[in-house]
Enzyme design. Structure first.
Site, short mmCIF file in Angstrom:
data_model
loop_
_atom_site.label_atom_id
_atom_site.label_comp_id
_atom_site.label_asym_id
_atom_site.label_seq_id
_atom_site.Cartn_x
_atom_site.Cartn_y
_atom_site.Cartn_z
N ASP A 1 19.59 25.90 16.47
CA ASP A 1 18.40 25.70 15.60
C ASP A 1 17.42 25.68 17.33
O ASP A 1 17.81 25.16 17.88
CB ASP A 1 18.92 23.85 15.23
CG ASP A 1 17.40 23.38 14.53
OD1 ASP A 1 16.65 23.65 16.31
OD2 ASP A 1 18.01 23.08 14.14
N HIS A 2 16.64 26.63 17.31
CA HIS A 2 16.04 27.08 18.62
C HIS A 2 15.14 25.83 19.06
O HIS A 2 15.21 26.22 20.11
CB HIS A 2 15.24 28.21 18.05
CG HIS A 2 13.64 28.43 17.45
ND1 HIS A 2 13.84 28.29 16.42
CD2 HIS A 2 12.61 27.39 17.99
CE1 HIS A 2 12.32 27.71 16.44
NE2 HIS A 2 12.20 27.23 17.39
N HIS B 1 15.33 21.01 12.73
CA HIS B 1 14.47 21.34 13.92
C HIS B 1 13.92 19.31 14.00
O HIS B 1 14.47 18.96 14.99
CB HIS B 1 13.50 21.87 14.33
CG HIS B 1 12.96 22.95 13.97
ND1 HIS B 1 14.79 24.06 14.26
CD2 HIS B 1 12.39 24.37 13.03
CE1 HIS B 1 14.27 25.32 14.11
NE2 HIS B 1 13.13 25.16 13.73
O1 LIG Z 1 11.91 28.01 12.88
C1 LIG Z 1 11.16 28.00 12.86
O2 LIG Z 1 9.74 27.61 13.46
C2 LIG Z 1 8.73 28.13 13.85
C3 LIG Z 1 8.38 26.97 14.42
O3 LIG Z 1 8.76 27.19 15.64
P1 LIG Z 1 8.11 27.17 17.48
O4 LIG Z 1 9.22 27.55 17.79
O5 LIG Z 1 7.35 27.45 17.20
O6 LIG Z 1 7.38 25.54 17.19
C4 LIG Z 1 8.20 28.25 12.53
O7 LIG Z 1 7.25 28.90 12.64
C5 LIG Z 1 8.65 28.83 11.64
O8 LIG Z 1 8.39 28.69 9.78
C6 LIG Z 1 10.61 27.85 11.64
O9 LIG Z 1 11.20 29.23 10.16
#
Ligand SMILES: O=C1O[C@H](COP(=O)(O)O)[C@@H](O)[C@H](O)[C@H]1O
Ligand SMILES: NC(=O)C1=CN([C@@H]2O[C@H](COP(=O)(O)OP(=O)(O)OC[C@H]3O[C@@H](n4cnc5c(N)ncnc54)[C@H](OP(=O)(O)O)[C@@H]3O)[C@@H](O)[C@H]2O)C=CC1
Length: 517
Positions: free
Chosen positions: A189-190, A252
């Site tokens: 989960d980045h 997230h």
């Molecule tokens: O996992 C995802 O995250 C991005 C947003 O990530 P961020 O680090 O740029 O805030 C999101 O745009 C995407 O739809 C989703 O799959």
């Protein structure tokens, strides 16, 4: 990062297998992250990187692709001289169809040669930048093709989305767990790799003045906003099935909520921390009926609009989206963590595409001081806030009340800010760097364990089911607006409002900041 931690990764080295090496994630995130780790000495000398996908590529062509990706997306600048040559020679490309076990047997033979060449002790990290439907097949063919018989460790790093709902996630998990043990599986989960999400633990547990107040007696509500200016663009095929609920909330948003709400872990080890997180997920008040979903959840979809002077299409007008789509691009909800610490405290979460700014912020709003004659008779006191800025600005600020200089006893809100990204700038490691490095050293703290995922799906599934029954619940908002009006009412009903993200827009607040502004 201490040298000891780096040594743990580099001593025996590893081969990094990037499945999906010709895809978007590899190009935008994985190759740049690997280069940053290399530049910082975190890969050591004993490493090799193997790119895998179906389309044909020579090693040279693949290295060209990697170079372009690093030039475009990496926080470090790369030259084309000796340093690049040294890094590039570690990359090889292997054309393989996931469904073909013979391809894995050939891979095994070429991997042994690489390991011998770079004195790597059999450690293998498999990064699946692939569609989830392929995860089970890859796991099986890694085993059947002999790729898990080397002497060292074997770790599987998997991208989201992990399933579509609880039954599909559970099936996927079983397929993987037939081959890999739970401690060998690293589910990304980045957001958990982001600096300020990891900082939540330190802010909470290393400061005397937050933890004693961190409960229902002192906190009025918590607000978590993850707003994006981008629309769905060419990702419609994926996004239209997923929507904001599955794309952002199930993972997230709930992960950030757990970091805010969890109890202090008894040890700082991955299992102790994840035990506490899973307790929060299991304490989230479930949605028992469609009426309850309607009362506490708002879903919206953007229509055409305007952002900073640019005209924007509506979601249904995007090329990759069906014209009658009822997929939500906005989600807001009032959640409750039904335990001793948080009983009755609303956790408001909202996320959406085509909102006015790109920002992820967590606002902890404290209860007001008990009625104070001196101030209350004259003016409404503003509540104290602790704001954690996750993305793209990183830092925290607290908002307190102070006396406005002068003869009158006038109260003025003052925000004291620590802007971390202003200080560290582009050298803040990207989430993917941190997570690849953590997986390589076997630290699963910032990866989601299966029971966390299961609990998150169990919260989310009844919401999706209620929406399926009542398609009419979908509200609309103009691209460039802060979601549908109903999302504001959700808080107004409780006597609160969404705090503006990037609070510096509030002109009644005096800012004291290390940004120099
Ligand atoms: O996992 C995802 O995250 C991005 C947003 O990530 P961020 O680090 O740029 O805030 C999101 O745009 C995407 O739809 C989703 O799959
Ligand atoms: N892109 C992003 O920013 C993010 C992506 N993710 C997730 O990461 C994963 C990958 O996404 P993304 O890179 O965008 O997807 P892409 O569609 O861009 O890439 C998919 C990759 O899989 C390979 N592939 C497909 N089928 C096979 C097969 N049968 N055998 C071998 N290789 C195959 C493709 O190569 P080829 O056609 O040459 O075989 C390609 O390299 C997905 O699960 C996605 O949800 C998660 C968060 C963000």
């Amino acid at each position: 990062m201490t040298d000891q931690l780096i040594d743990n990764v580099t001593a025996d080295g590893a081969v990094y297998f990037i499945f999906g090496a010709t895809g978007d994630l590899a190009r935008r995130k994985l190759f740049p992250a690997l280069y940053s780790l290399y530049r910082e000495g975190k890969l050591g000398d004993k490493f090799a990187i193997v790119g895998l996908a179906r389309r044909p590529r020579t090693d040279e062509q693949f290295r060209e692709d990697v170079l372009e990706s690093i030039k475009e997306f990496c926080r470090y600048k790369i030259g084309e001289g000796q340093e690049w040559q040294d890094f590039a020679e570690r990359f090889t490309y292997h054309s393989l169809d996931i469904g073909n076990v013979d391809g894995f047997r050939e891979l095994q033979a070429s991997t042994e040669a690489l390991e011998a060449r770079y004195s790597i002790a059999g450690n293998r990290l498999f990064y699946l930048a692939l569609a989830p439907e392929l995860f089970g097949t890859v796991s099986r063919n890694l085993r059947d093709g002999g790729m898990l018989e080397s002497a060292g460790w074997h770790r599987l790093v998997i991208e989201k989305p992990f399933g579509y709902d609880y039954p599909s996630a559970s099936k996927l998990n079983e397929e993987i767990r037939h081959v890999f043990k739970e401690e060998e599986v690293f589910r990304i989960d980045h957001y958990l790799g982001k600096e300020m999400v990891q900082n939540i633990e330190v802010i909470r547990f290393a400061n005397a003045f937050f933890e004693p107040l961190w409960n229902k007696q002192h906190i009025a509500n918590v607000q978590i906003t993850l707003s994006e200016t981008v629309g769905v663009e060419e990702r419609g095929a994926y996004y239209n099935k997923s929507g904001a609920l599955r794309d952002m909330v199930q993972n997230h948003m709930l992960q950030m909520l757990t970091m805010i709400a969890m109890e202090p872990p008894s040890h700082l080890d991955p299992e102790a921390i994840r035990d506490e997180k899973v307790k929060v997920l299991r304490s989230l008040r479930s949605f028992k009926s469609g009426d309850e979903v309607r009362e506490r959840v708002i879903r919206g979809q953007y229509t055409s609009g305007e952002l900073r002077g640019q005209a924007l299409k509506g979601y249904r007008e995007e090329d990759s989206v069906p014209a009658d789509s009822t997929t939500e691009t906005f989600f807001a909800a009032r959640l409750f963590v039904d335990n001793f610490r948080w009983s009755g405290v609303p956790f408001y979460v909202r996320t959406g595409k085509r909102l006015p700014v790109k920002s992820t912020e967590i606002v902890v709003e404290f209860k007001n001081v008990p009625g104070n004659l001196l101030f209350a008779s004259r003016q409404q006191l503003q509540p104290n806030l602790l704001v954690i800025r996750v993305n793209p600005m990183e830092g925290i600020y607290i908002r307190i009340n102070a006396k406005k200089p002068g003869n009158e006893m006038t109260v003025q809100p003052v925000a004291m800010e620590f802007c971390q990204s202003c200080q560290v700038g582009i050298n803040t490691p990207e989430a993917y760097e941190r997570l690849i490095f953590d997986a390589a050293r076997g630290d699963s703290t910032y990866f989601t364990r299966w029971d966390e995922l299961a609990a998150a799906w169990q919260l989310v599934d009844p919401i999706a089911a209620a929406w399926q029954e009542h398609a009419a619940d979908l509200a609309h908002y103009s691209a460039g607006a802060w979601g549908p009006q109903q999302a504001h009412k959700l808080l107004h009903q409780d006597g609160f409002h969404w705090w503006p993200v990037n609070g510096q827009d509030e002109d009644n607040v005096i800012w004291v900041s290390n940004t120099g502004k």
